[in-house]
Design an enzyme around this catalytic site. Sequence first.
Site, short mmCIF file in Angstrom:
data_model
loop_
_atom_site.label_atom_id
_atom_site.label_comp_id
_atom_site.label_asym_id
_atom_site.label_seq_id
_atom_site.Cartn_x
_atom_site.Cartn_y
_atom_site.Cartn_z
N GLY A 1 0.81 -1.21 0.00
CA GLY A 1 0.00 0.00 0.00
C GLY A 1 0.84 1.26 0.00
O GLY A 1 0.42 2.30 -0.51
N GLU B 1 1.54 1.89 -3.49
CA GLU B 1 0.32 2.35 -4.14
C GLU B 1 0.05 3.83 -3.82
O GLU B 1 -0.40 4.57 -4.70
CB GLU B 1 -0.85 1.46 -3.73
CG GLU B 1 -0.71 0.08 -4.37
CD GLU B 1 -1.84 -0.87 -4.02
OE1 GLU B 1 -2.56 -1.24 -4.95
OE2 GLU B 1 -1.98 -1.21 -2.83
N GLU C 1 3.15 -8.30 -1.08
CA GLU C 1 1.97 -9.02 -0.61
C GLU C 1 1.57 -10.16 -1.55
O GLU C 1 0.92 -11.11 -1.13
CB GLU C 1 0.79 -8.07 -0.37
CG GLU C 1 0.27 -7.35 -1.61
CD GLU C 1 0.91 -6.00 -1.86
OE1 GLU C 1 0.20 -5.09 -2.32
OE2 GLU C 1 2.13 -5.85 -1.63
#
Length: 164
Positions: free
Chosen positions: A77, A80, A100
């Site tokens: 994340g 991201e 992940e």
Amino acid sequence: SLTVLQSIEDGLKRADADPSVKAVMICGENGKFSAGADIRGFSSPKRRGIALGPIVSLIERSKKPVVAAIEGIAFGGGLEVALGCHYRIAHVKARMGLPEVTLGLLPGAEGTQRLPRLIGVPAALDIITTGRHIPATEALKLGLVDEVVEENTIEAAICLANKV
């Protein structure tokens, strides 16, 4: 964490509404951009509140340029979030990736869409499917970051924000 996501949302909304703010810089703390979400939270009962995907989209839609200052790691994340930024500067020792996937989890905040748009499908597929850690110098060659610096990543990000 929900606290970090809420802080990013609040800060972006304040910056967009304030005419004196010309650009936004997002950085981590203690030499690390973000290791992403704590996967232990995925097995918790459904959380209420804000989610990463809408925050990354909010960053991307910002009326003001948003620069990521990546130090240490930008994984999952965290990467991201950086992909939602308009510009990315990384310290030479920084590493990025979507680890992940090695646990059977797909990036959930549209990283699988933003990464191919930024660096092309073949390079993005490699990163998305292997979960390998990309060093900053390789990220620069791929076009994942706009600049690599050897020191003071935050100052470099501020300088870039002032330019754009």
